[in-house]
Enzyme design. Structure first.
Site, PDB file in Angstrom:
ATOM      1  N   ARG A   1      -0.601  14.559  12.895  1.00 51.48           N
ATOM      2  CA  ARG A   1       0.357  14.270  12.067  1.00 51.48           C
ATOM      3  C   ARG A   1       1.218  15.400  10.981  1.00 51.48           C
ATOM      4  NH1 ARG A   1      -0.754   8.965  10.147  1.00 51.48           N
ATOM      5  NH2 ARG A   1       1.216   8.450   8.855  1.00 51.48           N
TER       6      ARG A   1
ATOM      7  N   ARG B   1      -7.832  -0.295   4.756  1.00 49.83           N
ATOM      8  CA  ARG B   1      -7.647   0.399   4.337  1.00 49.83           C
ATOM      9  C   ARG B   1      -6.192  -0.173   3.787  1.00 49.83           C
ATOM     10  NH1 ARG B   1      -5.840   4.518   8.134  1.00 49.83           N
ATOM     11  NH2 ARG B   1      -3.953   4.750   6.545  1.00 49.83           N
TER      12      ARG B   1
ATOM     13  N   LYS C   1       0.778  -0.947  -0.207  1.00 53.65           N
ATOM     14  CA  LYS C   1       0.267   0.632   0.552  1.00 53.65           C
ATOM     15  C   LYS C   1       0.721   0.778   0.082  1.00 53.65           C
ATOM     16  CE  LYS C   1      -1.622   1.974   3.706  1.00 53.65           C
ATOM     17  NZ  LYS C   1      -1.546   3.038   4.207  1.00 53.65           N
ATOM     18  N   ASN C   2       2.183   1.156   0.560  1.00 51.98           N
ATOM     19  CA  ASN C   2       2.739   1.996   0.737  1.00 51.98           C
ATOM     20  C   ASN C   2       3.592   2.749   0.136  1.00 51.98           C
ATOM     21  OD1 ASN C   2       1.182   2.580   3.448  1.00 51.98           O
ATOM     22  ND2 ASN C   2       3.761   2.291   4.697  1.00 51.98           N
TER      23      ASN C   2
ATOM     24  N   CYS D   1      -4.588  12.383  12.757  1.00 49.80           N
ATOM     25  CA  CYS D   1      -4.951  11.845  12.791  1.00 49.80           C
ATOM     26  C   CYS D   1      -5.086  10.220  13.478  1.00 49.80           C
ATOM     27  CB  CYS D   1      -4.223  10.731  11.263  1.00 49.80           C
ATOM     28  SG  CYS D   1      -2.800   9.976  12.209  1.00 49.80           S
TER      29      CYS D   1
ATOM     30  N   ASP E   1       5.148   0.047  12.045  1.00 50.63           N
ATOM     31  CA  ASP E   1       3.564  -0.209  11.457  1.00 50.63           C
ATOM     32  C   ASP E   1       3.346  -2.405  11.383  1.00 50.63           C
ATOM     33  OD1 ASP E   1       2.597   1.628  10.459  1.00 50.63           O
ATOM     34  OD2 ASP E   1       3.035   1.423   8.435  1.00 50.63           O
TER      35      ASP E   1
HETATM   36  C1  UD1 Z   1       4.566   6.701   6.345  1.00 46.65           C
HETATM   37  C2  UD1 Z   1       3.336   5.078   5.993  1.00 46.65           C
HETATM   38  C3  UD1 Z   1       3.157   5.265   7.489  1.00 46.65           C
HETATM   39  C4  UD1 Z   1       4.179   4.490   8.475  1.00 46.65           C
HETATM   40  C5  UD1 Z   1       4.933   6.395   8.632  1.00 46.65           C
HETATM   41  C6  UD1 Z   1       6.234   5.638   9.281  1.00 46.65           C
HETATM   42  C7  UD1 Z   1       2.729   6.165   4.624  1.00 46.65           C
HETATM   43  C8  UD1 Z   1       1.429   5.912   3.170  1.00 46.65           C
HETATM   44  N1  UD1 Z   1       2.134   5.596   5.655  1.00 46.65           N
HETATM   45  O1  UD1 Z   1       4.135   7.829   6.984  1.00 46.65           O
HETATM   46  O2  UD1 Z   1       2.219   4.089   8.097  1.00 46.65           O
HETATM   47  O3  UD1 Z   1       3.654   4.169   9.365  1.00 46.65           O
HETATM   48  O4  UD1 Z   1       5.909   6.221   7.025  1.00 46.65           O
HETATM   49  O5  UD1 Z   1       7.382   4.427   8.587  1.00 46.65           O
HETATM   50  O6  UD1 Z   1       3.290   5.688   3.115  1.00 46.65           O
HETATM   51  N2  UD1 Z   1       6.863  14.424  11.057  1.00 46.65           N
HETATM   52  C9  UD1 Z   1       6.781  15.160  11.400  1.00 46.65           C
HETATM   53  N3  UD1 Z   1       6.373  16.771  10.769  1.00 46.65           N
HETATM   54  C10 UD1 Z   1       6.419  16.460   8.662  1.00 46.65           C
HETATM   55  C11 UD1 Z   1       6.479  14.645   9.059  1.00 46.65           C
HETATM   56  C12 UD1 Z   1       6.645  13.604   9.968  1.00 46.65           C
HETATM   57  O7  UD1 Z   1       7.123  15.660  12.363  1.00 46.65           O
HETATM   58  O8  UD1 Z   1       6.478  17.469   8.740  1.00 46.65           O
HETATM   59  C13 UD1 Z   1       6.531  13.219  12.327  1.00 46.65           C
HETATM   60  C14 UD1 Z   1       5.749  12.412  12.149  1.00 46.65           C
HETATM   61  O9  UD1 Z   1       4.876  12.447  12.762  1.00 46.65           O
HETATM   62  C15 UD1 Z   1       6.095  11.044  12.371  1.00 46.65           C
HETATM   63  C16 UD1 Z   1       7.385  10.826  12.042  1.00 46.65           C
HETATM   64  O10 UD1 Z   1       7.550  12.380  11.479  1.00 46.65           O
HETATM   65  O11 UD1 Z   1       6.053  11.726  14.057  1.00 46.65           O
HETATM   66  C17 UD1 Z   1       7.024  10.456  11.133  1.00 46.65           C
HETATM   67  O12 UD1 Z   1       6.399  10.589   9.838  1.00 46.65           O
HETATM   68  P1  UD1 Z   1       6.568  10.244   8.245  1.00 46.65           P
HETATM   69  O13 UD1 Z   1       7.833   9.212   7.970  1.00 46.65           O
HETATM   70  O14 UD1 Z   1       6.517  10.972   7.772  1.00 46.65           O
HETATM   71  O15 UD1 Z   1       5.617   9.190   8.233  1.00 46.65           O
HETATM   72  P2  UD1 Z   1       4.718   9.530   7.210  1.00 46.65           P
HETATM   73  O16 UD1 Z   1       5.079   9.633   5.845  1.00 46.65           O
HETATM   74  O17 UD1 Z   1       3.427   9.796   7.558  1.00 46.65           O
END
Ligand code: UD1
Length: 419
Positions: free
Chosen positions: A121, A398, A22-23, A116, A306
């Site tokens: 997020r 999902r 999915k990701n 979320c 995850d």
């Molecule tokens: C992706 C995955 C999700 C997985 C996560 C971590 C997808 C669609 N989803 O989510 O399943 O759990 O990686 O492996 O691929 N953060 C910030 N600021 C930002 C962005 C992130 O503070 O602008 C923080 C988030 O709150 C979180 C951490 O960084 O605590 C990791 O987030 P991130 O790696 O961005 O995860 P996603 O891309 O949202």
């Protein structure tokens, strides 16, 4: 409203093919928008998040058709740059379309993803990086209005945390930018490599994906290509957890064992026998699992956040005490309260969860509050005595294609009940 009814305990056995990630599929669908020609993505799972991404692409004007596990995406008619709030709310990770829309249209409008199920997020890293690439961003009334004066400009971007989504957004925005972009402290997840491989197959010039520094030399145009989505490592870990908690013996096909290196040692530590060969993973579980000393979730190649919920469910029946430290998301223990209803013994304090293995779980009505937490309840339900009814199935849908059918193939007594 659908529920999953699970009658346990069962011992899972047999063979199953794991679906595509999915990701990976979601950013790849966004990447297809960037191309000048049609692309075909193979091994695309049938999931509600993929359906939402399909609706987003169609809303932007693309033609999207599904044939079995393949998605044919024609971006040529695309002429819109706005994602409506309803679609943003259905899938917070729709933010991954931002970089692609900006690169293609020079502007983008979407609502702020906000919080979320896993807690706040934030997208500050995405926005900071896009600003470095010359994007002007106005954040007002929960809405992001972004414009690119001229073209996206290559720049060096240093991520303070290796965010997966931010790295993907930068790749998407920079692939057709003017000049060179260098991402330092990039996310190293296999899904990043899959995205870079797709873009390179379309004519992009990206090197270093999979490492901490990625260099993107912007190109004028991207053509389309055919691409097979990598295996879903989290789904694989979930089915392995399900087999392990039931003392099972399963062979999974269509997997990518190398991507499982951060999780396989956990199954070995709790007493399972594992073998990998080609795209297969075989797991045979002991009669009773042993505890795992400690599991700390970390960015790849660390243990994936995850996989934390299903692996925690698995360890509720192990002998001894297992410790979890959740380092990625603030609110990722929502499944714990529901596991307690099934008889688990877990204490949570802040980021730490202490799982005291118990010898018996009993069926109960439980509610999935998020995707992987929902999968954890299914894993536990397979080993619980009696009937476990899991509501909130939309969360599970999902990320897991036909979970009840796949578990039934492995011998589980699971059915989807509509009321
Ligand atoms: C992706 C995955 C999700 C997985 C996560 C971590 C997808 C669609 N989803 O989510 O399943 O759990 O990686 O492996 O691929 N953060 C910030 N600021 C930002 C962005 C992130 O503070 O602008 C923080 C988030 O709150 C979180 C951490 O960084 O605590 C990791 O987030 P991130 O790696 O961005 O995860 P996603 O891309 O949202």
């Amino acid at each position: 409203m659908a529920t999953l009814q699970i009658r346990g305990p069962v011992r899972l056995s047999g063979e199953l093919t794991v679906h595509g990630a999915k990701n990976s599929t979601l950013p790849l669908m966004a990447a297809a928008l960037l191309c000048e020609e049609e692309s075909v993505l193979h091994n695309c799972p049938k999931l509600s998040d993929v359906d939402v991404s399909t609706r987003i692409l169609r809303r932007l004007g693309c033609k999207v058709e599904r044939q079995g596990a393949s998605l044919r995406i024609d971006p040529r008619p695309a002429d819109d740059w706005e994602i409506p709030d309803t679609l943003m709310r259905e899938m917070r990770s729709s933010i991954v379309f931002l970089g692609a829309i900006l690169s293609k249209m020079g502007k983008a409008v979407m609502s702020f993803p906000g919080g979320c199920e896993l807690g706040p997020r934030p997208i500050d890293l995405h926005l900071k990086a896009l600003r470095r690439l010359g994007v002007e961003i106005c954040e007002d009334y929960g809405c992001l209005t972004c414009t690119v004066p001229g073209k996206v400009k290559g720049a060096s971007v240093n991520l303070s945390f290796p965010s997966v989504g931010a790295t993907e957004n930068i790749l998407l925005a920079a692939a057709r930018a003017e000049g060179i972009t260098v991402i330092s402290n990039a996310a190293r997840e296999p899904e990043i490599c899959d995205l870079a491989n797709f873009l390179n197959a379309c004519g992009a010039k990206i090197s270093g994906a999979g490492g901490s520094t990625i260099v993107i030399q912007g190109v004028e145009k991207l053509h389309g290509c055919q691409h097979k989505v990598i295996a879903d490592r989290i789904t694989t870990a979930t089915y392995l957890s399900a087999a392990a908690i039931t003392g099972g013996n399963i062979l999974l096909h269509g997997t990518e064992p190398e991507h499982l290196l951060p999780v396989l040692p956990v199954f070995e530590e709790c007493g399972c026998t594992l073998e990998t060969s080609g795209d297969m993973v075989w797991l045979k579980a002991p009669r009773r699992l042993s505890r795992v000393r400690s599991i700390r979730t970390m960015p790849y190649p660390g243990f994936p956040t995850d996989a934390q919920p299903p692996v925690m469910a698995m360890l509720t029946l192990a002998s001894g005490t297992s410790i979890f430290v959740e380092n990625m998301f603030e609110n990722r223990y929502k499944h714990v309260g529901e596991l307690l209803r099934l008889g688990a013994n877990i204490k949570v304090e802040g980021r730490v969860a202490v799982v005291e293995g118990t010898s018996r779980l009993t069926g109960a009505s439980v509610e999935a509050a998020d995707l992987r937490g929902g999968a954890a309840l299914v894993v536990a339900g397979l080993a619980a005595h009696g009937v476990t009814t899991v509501s909130g199935v939309r969360h599970i849908d999902r990320g897991y294609e036909s979970i009840e059918k796949n578990l039934s193939i492995l011998g589980a007594d699971v059915s989807r009940v509509f009321s």
